[in-house]
Design a protein around this motif. Sequence first.
Motif, PDB file in Angstrom:
ATOM      1  N   MET A   6     -13.426 -28.529  -8.455  1.00  0.00           N
ATOM      2  CA  MET A   6     -12.646 -29.449  -9.271  1.00  0.00           C
ATOM      3  C   MET A   6     -11.259 -28.855  -9.510  1.00  0.00           C
ATOM      4  SD  MET A   6     -13.731 -30.982 -12.908  1.00  0.00           S
ATOM      5  CE  MET A   6     -12.915 -32.390 -13.523  1.00  0.00           C
ATOM      6  N   SER A   7     -10.248 -29.667  -9.323  1.00  0.00           N
ATOM      7  CA  SER A   7      -8.882 -29.171  -9.474  1.00  0.00           C
ATOM      8  C   SER A   7      -8.430 -29.257 -10.934  1.00  0.00           C
ATOM      9  CB  SER A   7      -7.941 -29.961  -8.573  1.00  0.00           C
ATOM     10  OG  SER A   7      -8.020 -31.334  -8.858  1.00  0.00           O
ATOM     11  N   GLU A   8      -7.536 -28.343 -11.290  1.00  0.00           N
ATOM     12  CA  GLU A   8      -6.959 -28.358 -12.630  1.00  0.00           C
ATOM     13  C   GLU A   8      -5.928 -29.466 -12.725  1.00  0.00           C
ATOM     14  OE1 GLU A   8      -5.829 -24.685 -14.635  1.00  0.00           O
ATOM     15  OE2 GLU A   8      -6.707 -23.635 -12.916  1.00  0.00           O
ATOM     16  N   CYS A   9      -5.776 -30.010 -13.927  1.00  0.00           N
ATOM     17  CA  CYS A   9      -4.846 -31.124 -14.135  1.00  0.00           C
ATOM     18  C   CYS A   9      -3.641 -30.679 -14.955  1.00  0.00           C
ATOM     19  CB  CYS A   9      -5.566 -32.262 -14.852  1.00  0.00           C
ATOM     20  SG  CYS A   9      -4.529 -33.717 -15.091  1.00  0.00           S
ATOM     21  N   PHE A  10      -2.465 -31.051 -14.488  1.00  0.00           N
ATOM     22  CA  PHE A  10      -1.236 -30.855 -15.251  1.00  0.00           C
ATOM     23  C   PHE A  10      -0.884 -32.197 -15.867  1.00  0.00           C
ATOM     24  CE2 PHE A  10       3.235 -30.652 -16.185  1.00  0.00           C
ATOM     25  CZ  PHE A  10       3.413 -29.346 -16.634  1.00  0.00           C
TER      26      PHE A  10
ATOM     27  N   LEU B   1       1.288 -24.061 -10.837  1.00  0.00           N
ATOM     28  CA  LEU B   1       0.989 -24.167  -9.408  1.00  0.00           C
ATOM     29  C   LEU B   1       0.696 -22.823  -8.735  1.00  0.00           C
ATOM     30  CD1 LEU B   1       3.708 -26.787  -8.456  1.00  0.00           C
ATOM     31  CD2 LEU B   1       1.221 -27.156  -8.512  1.00  0.00           C
ATOM     32  N   ALA B   2       1.069 -21.728  -9.365  1.00  0.00           N
ATOM     33  CA  ALA B   2       0.908 -20.402  -8.755  1.00  0.00           C
ATOM     34  C   ALA B   2      -0.549 -20.156  -8.375  1.00  0.00           C
ATOM     35  CB  ALA B   2       1.395 -19.321  -9.716  1.00  0.00           C
ATOM     36  N   GLY B   3      -0.759 -19.932  -7.094  1.00  0.00           N
ATOM     37  CA  GLY B   3      -2.079 -19.595  -6.583  1.00  0.00           C
ATOM     38  C   GLY B   3      -3.056 -20.749  -6.466  1.00  0.00           C
ATOM     39  N   LYS B   4      -2.623 -21.960  -6.740  1.00  0.00           N
ATOM     40  CA  LYS B   4      -3.524 -23.116  -6.667  1.00  0.00           C
ATOM     41  C   LYS B   4      -3.548 -23.684  -5.251  1.00  0.00           C
ATOM     42  CE  LYS B   4      -4.122 -24.103 -11.324  1.00  0.00           C
ATOM     43  NZ  LYS B   4      -3.259 -23.132 -11.919  1.00  0.00           N
ATOM     44  N   GLN B   5      -4.724 -24.162  -4.853  1.00  0.00           N
ATOM     45  CA  GLN B   5      -4.858 -24.842  -3.564  1.00  0.00           C
ATOM     46  C   GLN B   5      -4.956 -26.346  -3.738  1.00  0.00           C
ATOM     47  OE1 GLN B   5      -8.200 -23.011  -1.647  1.00  0.00           O
ATOM     48  NE2 GLN B   5      -6.977 -21.282  -0.946  1.00  0.00           N
ATOM     49  N   GLU B   6      -5.397 -26.764  -4.919  1.00  0.00           N
ATOM     50  CA  GLU B   6      -5.491 -28.195  -5.196  1.00  0.00           C
ATOM     51  C   GLU B   6      -5.252 -28.425  -6.688  1.00  0.00           C
ATOM     52  OE1 GLU B   6     -10.225 -28.886  -5.643  1.00  0.00           O
ATOM     53  OE2 GLU B   6      -9.446 -28.732  -3.595  1.00  0.00           O
TER      54      GLU B   6
ATOM     55  N   THR C 198       4.091 -26.463   0.410  1.00  0.00           N
ATOM     56  CA  THR C 198       3.399 -25.197   0.152  1.00  0.00           C
ATOM     57  C   THR C 198       1.894 -25.302   0.383  1.00  0.00           C
ATOM     58  OG1 THR C 198       3.197 -25.705  -2.209  1.00  0.00           O
ATOM     59  CG2 THR C 198       5.122 -24.394  -1.510  1.00  0.00           C
ATOM     60  N   GLY C 199       1.417 -26.466   0.777  1.00  0.00           N
ATOM     61  CA  GLY C 199       0.005 -26.634   1.093  1.00  0.00           C
ATOM     62  C   GLY C 199      -0.897 -26.866  -0.102  1.00  0.00           C
TER      63      GLY C 199
END
Length: 93
Positions: free
Chosen positions: A1-5, A27-32, A61-62
């Motif tokens: 599950m991805s974190e939400c901003f 966003l640092a180090g996040k993939q999704e 940045t992918g």
Amino acid sequence: MSECFKFPAELTIYEVQDVHAELITFLAGKQEVALDFGPVDELDSAGIQLAIWLVNYCRNTGVQINTLTLSDLLTARLSLLNVSLASPIASEP
């Protein structure tokens, strides 16, 4: 599950610098990620530029955007400018 901003209610020239700094840290180090522009009810061109930058930054940045929620105001302003934030998110072949 991805974190939400979750974006603040005001996304104008007065808030964009602080929100940008928060986004870089987030966003640092996040993939999704998930992005929630839903609360935005005050917006100017700086806020629109930040939204466009963010989607392009993630694409370049992918970082995969799993969920992108837009406020009615942001949707209307992007429509007036004939800009879509969804197209850069689509997976490329």
